[in-house]
Scaffold this motif. Structure first.
Motif, mmCIF file in Angstrom:
data_model
loop_
_atom_site.group_PDB
_atom_site.id
_atom_site.type_symbol
_atom_site.label_atom_id
_atom_site.label_comp_id
_atom_site.label_asym_id
_atom_site.label_seq_id
_atom_site.Cartn_x
_atom_site.Cartn_y
_atom_site.Cartn_z
ATOM 1 N N LEU A 34 0.834 -1.209 0.000
ATOM 2 C CA LEU A 34 0.000 0.000 0.000
ATOM 3 C C LEU A 34 0.864 1.253 0.000
ATOM 4 O O LEU A 34 0.565 2.239 -0.679
ATOM 5 N N LEU A 35 1.978 1.232 0.768
ATOM 6 C CA LEU A 35 2.823 2.412 0.883
ATOM 7 C C LEU A 35 3.578 2.680 -0.412
ATOM 8 O O LEU A 35 3.930 3.825 -0.712
ATOM 9 N N ASN A 36 3.818 1.632 -1.223
ATOM 10 C CA ASN A 36 4.579 1.780 -2.457
ATOM 11 C C ASN A 36 3.702 2.147 -3.654
ATOM 12 O O ASN A 36 4.196 2.240 -4.780
ATOM 13 N N GLN A 37 2.373 2.295 -3.399
ATOM 14 C CA GLN A 37 1.512 2.731 -4.494
ATOM 15 C C GLN A 37 1.959 4.112 -4.970
ATOM 16 O O GLN A 37 2.420 4.944 -4.187
ATOM 17 N N LYS A 38 1.802 4.337 -6.293
ATOM 18 C CA LYS A 38 2.250 5.614 -6.857
ATOM 19 C C LYS A 38 1.387 6.784 -6.378
ATOM 20 O O LYS A 38 1.872 7.901 -6.231
ATOM 21 N N LYS A 39 0.102 6.529 -6.190
ATOM 22 C CA LYS A 39 -0.810 7.616 -5.802
ATOM 23 C C LYS A 39 -0.669 7.904 -4.314
ATOM 24 O O LYS A 39 -0.448 6.983 -3.513
ATOM 25 N N SER A 40 -0.821 9.201 -3.984
ATOM 26 C CA SER A 40 -0.770 9.576 -2.566
ATOM 27 C C SER A 40 -2.085 9.282 -1.854
ATOM 28 O O SER A 40 -2.121 9.177 -0.630
ATOM 29 N N ALA A 41 -3.219 9.161 -2.615
ATOM 30 C CA ALA A 41 -4.526 8.818 -2.048
ATOM 31 C C ALA A 41 -5.228 7.898 -3.033
ATOM 32 O O ALA A 41 -5.269 8.186 -4.231
ATOM 33 N N PHE A 42 -5.806 6.800 -2.552
ATOM 34 C CA PHE A 42 -6.454 5.834 -3.439
ATOM 35 C C PHE A 42 -7.397 4.955 -2.615
ATOM 36 O O PHE A 42 -7.318 4.893 -1.392
ATOM 37 N N TRP A 43 -8.333 4.296 -3.356
ATOM 38 C CA TRP A 43 -9.270 3.345 -2.750
ATOM 39 C C TRP A 43 -8.725 1.936 -2.984
ATOM 40 O O TRP A 43 -8.137 1.650 -4.017
ATOM 41 N N THR A 44 -8.970 1.057 -2.044
ATOM 42 C CA THR A 44 -8.510 -0.327 -2.190
ATOM 43 C C THR A 44 -9.459 -1.268 -1.472
ATOM 44 O O THR A 44 -10.106 -0.879 -0.486
ATOM 45 N N ASN A 45 -9.583 -2.487 -1.995
ATOM 46 C CA ASN A 45 -10.299 -3.554 -1.299
ATOM 47 C C ASN A 45 -9.363 -4.718 -0.976
ATOM 48 O O ASN A 45 -9.798 -5.846 -0.754
ATOM 49 N N GLN A 46 -8.075 -4.411 -0.984
ATOM 50 C CA GLN A 46 -7.058 -5.422 -0.682
ATOM 51 C C GLN A 46 -6.565 -5.287 0.753
ATOM 52 O O GLN A 46 -5.507 -5.798 1.117
ATOM 53 N N TYR A 47 -7.314 -4.596 1.555
ATOM 54 C CA TYR A 47 -6.928 -4.403 2.954
ATOM 55 C C TYR A 47 -7.973 -5.071 3.831
ATOM 56 O O TYR A 47 -9.161 -4.756 3.751
ATOM 57 N N GLY A 48 -7.600 -5.979 4.655
ATOM 58 C CA GLY A 48 -8.539 -6.652 5.533
ATOM 59 C C GLY A 48 -9.244 -7.787 4.818
ATOM 60 O O GLY A 48 -8.680 -8.474 3.960
ATOM 61 N N THR A 49 -10.532 -7.970 5.106
ATOM 62 C CA THR A 49 -11.308 -9.070 4.534
ATOM 63 C C THR A 49 -11.674 -8.745 3.100
ATOM 64 O O THR A 49 -11.443 -7.640 2.599
#
Length: 750
Positions: free
Chosen positions: A134-149
């Motif tokens: 997540l920290l290495n993503q290029k964007k400084s702000a983004f949505w993700t569903n790869q965190y948690g369940t």
């Protein structure tokens, strides 16, 4: 039957037409309105997500997260800074309804994850890899569903905001259930389904949960077949038609797609249901009309039949139909009404004369100022901005008319003179009333403009009287003495000015063949009038007050009586003589009322006691306590048993009829007594005012009715005899709260 059928057919036609329009014409319009609702709901969700992104971006630029000290944060020693981080995370969780949890990840000096409950060091290689990705993503702000369940959606903002070398990130986890609740607003009828997809893959959410149903999979495939960014279309699926709308949310470089599907039948269902009900009710009404036509026909004709029987006396009718008979009877009743109206018009002058005679003689003492004015207006007089003047005409010289009139013609002569006075007075004055006192005495009451100067008024009256005397001298051949009163502005003073002119007649000069004009104001300045100014009108009022049981009123009238006696410096002797005369009048009135003065006063000689009193105040006090109080108590004791019986009936009547329009006057009329007597007796016997007792009954019953939640406030008001607006005011006055507040308090108490 024809009336009932005609009344039913329009409803039947309306039902058919409404059903046809609802199914064939309104479908497109309702679908368009449905699509507009979906667009509005989508715009609301988009605004909420935009606001969440903007809020979290602002937090990323907060000075707390730009502090270089976070890179060297020692959790064990920097206690205040850690405590501040916890407070900030707790505050961030409350900034938006979609937020479920806000976490802070710091990669330096040692990977650690802060939440509102605790902090956790990231030591496991698998966990460290997730946060590193997540920290290495290029964007400084983004949505993700790869965190948690799998179903977790998170918004990630790197810190410090805008830094090329971020050392941490703020992870905001979305409350999935609240997001789904917002998506349900895109299906207003709650019978369809809404999907939320990430066009780039990875996000799949449905208002019905997971896994996707066959309908949802079919909707997803149908959407993939369309190329536009937003569209609405009809989608048939398993014998049903669905109104489908889809659109896009642009989320930080990603594109989310919403798909809303609602059964078309649920959109048009309300109108179709109403049209069917109209159709069913119309058919039912038509059926009932056919079944009950004969019964209703009889019920409709029954009043006509009773009216025919009433008009014909139960005998046969010779008319062609009932309404022909009604027309004839109506004309007959109209002619009877005209006849009665003409008779009433003929009797009106007699009633008018009787009223003014009672007014002049002081028999309307019990009426108030406004009541008397109202009756005067009823007889055609205007009594605003007027002054009243009384004139008394006395004919003399009847014995010198031998051969012209004979004994027994006194009333005839007086009547003829009254006609002459009436004719001349009406020519000169707009409002004039002649009062025939008989025995050669005629009264005249004038209502003149109040702004007319006294000098002009006296000159005009003098001219009128001299012309009138010349006319009477010429026609009747008798002399006339005229007494003219001062002007007054109150109708309650009219009996007093007539008493003045009547007394003034005693001071005419006994000169044969001479007319005289006596001005009461001039006579009042002479000692002769002062010596004989006994207030006879007050004498009558005092006796009437005692007979009515009005002790205080009688005392006040006695005080006024003594003031009149002592006017212009009358001597003590004259006041005593006047009071002795008053005592004699009261004793005579008591005897006429059936009282025994010997039983009431014993062997005491009231005249000797009164004659021995020399002080004015003592005389007045003695009169009130020794005479008036004893007689009033005797009058009241005679009336107590009768009044108690009446009050018991009134209380029973109020408890039975409190919901009707009751008043003190109506109850007094019903039980054949006066409003004043009923009010005084009710207060004395029941211990409470009449209106307070009636209000208490109504409020108690209203409080019981307010406990019934099915009754409206205005229905409760009608059931206890009040208008709605007045009921609210009187209830709040007695209970301190409004009826609706009372009902709510009792409901909460349960």
């Amino acid at each position: 039957m024809l009336i009932l059928l005609v009344a039913s057919f329009p409803g039947l036609i309306i039902g058919f037409c409404t059903y046809w329009i609802a199914t064939d014409k309104l479908e497109g319009e309702l679908q368009r309105l449905h699509i507009d609702q979906i667009d509005q709901g989508a715009a609301v969700i988009d605004d909420q997500l935009n606001y969440l992104e903007l809020t979290m971006s602002h937090w990323a630029f907060d000075p707390k997260f730009e502090d270089e000290k976070l890179k060297t944060l020692n959790i064990g020693y920097d206690f205040e800074q850690v405590k501040d981080l916890y407070r900030t995370l707790l505050l961030m969780e409350g900034t938006h309804p979609f937020l479920q949890k806000v976490q802070l990840f710091l990669n330096e000096p040692r990977p650690v994850l802060f939440s509102t409950e605790r902090f956790t060091y990231i030591d496991q290689p698998g966990d460290a890899e997730i946060y590193s990705t997540l920290l290495n993503q290029k964007k400084s702000a983004f949505w993700t569903n790869q965190y948690g369940t799998e179903d977790t959606i998170a918004l990630v903002n790197k810190i410090p905001g805008g830094s090329l070398k971020p050392f941490g990130m703020i992870i905001a986890t979305i409350n999935t259930s609240k997001l789904i609740q917002s998506l349900k607003t895109l299906t207003p009828t709650h019978e369809g389904v809404t999907l939320l997809l990430n066009k780039n893959g990875g996000l799949e959410m449905s208002t019905s949960g997971k896994p996707f149903s066959r309908l949802e999979e079919a909707l997803k495939q149908e959407y993939e077949a369309h190329s536009s960014s937003s569209e609405s279309f009809l989608f048939p699926y398993k014998d049903k038609s669905y109104s489908v709308s889809y659109g896009q949310f642009n989320r930080l470089g990603a594109t989310w797609v919403y798909i809303s599907a609602t059964p078309l039948s649920s959109i048009v269902a309300p109108v179709v249901m109403v049209s069917k009900w109209i159709l069913y009710i119309s058919l039912t009404g038509l059926t009932i009309a056919l079944l009950m036509s004969s019964f209703v026909l009889r019920r409709i004709y029954s009043p006509v039949e009773r009216l025919v029987a009433l008009l014909t006396g139960g005998k046969g009718s010779e008319y062609s139909d009932e309404f022909d008979m009604f027309e004839v009877e109506w004309k007959h009743l109209a002619s009877e009404r005209e006849l009665l109206h003409s008779k009433l018009k003929e009797q009106l002058p007699v009633l008018r004369e009787g009223f003014f005679l009672q007014l002049a003689q002081g028999y309307l003492f019990a009426l108030g100022e406004n009541e008397i004015k109202g009756r005067i207006r009823h007889y055609g007089w205007e009594n605003d901005n007027v002054q009243y003047v009384a004139l008394m005409f006395r004919l003399t010289g009847f014995s010198g008319l031998e051969g012209r009139f004979s004994l027994g013609d006194e009333d005839l002569v007086t009547y003829a003179t009254a006609n002459i006075v009436d004719e001349l007075a009406r020519k000169q004055y707009e409002q004039a009333e002649v009062i025939n006192f008989h025995n050669f005495s005629i009264g005249l009451l004038l209502a003149l403009p109040s702004d007319q100067p006294v000098k002009w008024l006296n000159a005009d009256l003098d001219l009128f009287c001299r012309e009138l005397m010349r006319t009477i001298n010429h026609i009747i051949r008798m002399q006339v003495t005229v007494a003219i009163s001062k002007s007054v502005y109150s109708v309650k003073q009219i009996p007093h000015i007539f008493e003045e002119v009547r007394q003034a007649m005693a001071y005419r000069e006994l000169i044969d063949d001479d007319n005289q004009i006596l001005w009461t104001e001039e006579l009042a300045k002479s000692s002769l009038l002062m010596e004989c100014s006994y207030p006879f009108s007050l004498d009558k009022e005092i006796i009437n007050a005692i007979r009515s049981g009005l002790e205080e009123t009688a005392g006040e009238l006695i005080s006024q009586f003594m003031d009149d006696l002592s006017a212009n410096g009358s001597t003590e002797f004259y006041i005593q003589q006047g009071m002795l005369q008053l005592l004699g009048s009261i004793r005579y009135a008591a005897l006429q009322s059936g009282m025994n003065p010997v039983r009431l006063f014993g062997s005491v000689n009231l005249f000797d006691e009164l004659a021995g009193i020399k002080e004015r105040d003592e005389m007045q006090k003695w009169f009130r306590h020794k005479v008036v109080k004893v007689l009033v108590q005797e009058m009241i004791s005679r009336q107590d048993y009768h009044l108690k019986h009446i009050i018991e009936k009134v209380i029973l009547f109020l408890n039975e009829q409190y919901m009707t329009g009751l008043s003190l006057e109506s109850c007094a009329d019903r039980f054949e007594t006066s409003p004043y007597t009923l009010s005084r007796a009710f207060k004395q016997i029941a211990g409470i005012n009449f209106i307070d007792y009636l209000t208490d009954i109504r409020i108690r019953n209203a409080k019981l009715l307010l406990l019934d939640p099915d009754l409206k406030i205005n229905e409760v008001a009608e059931k206890v005899g009040y208008q709605h607006s007045y009921f609210n005011r009187i209830f709040k006055k007695y209970e301190g709260i409004t009826p609706s507040s009372y009902r709510e308090l009792n409901r909460q108490g349960k």
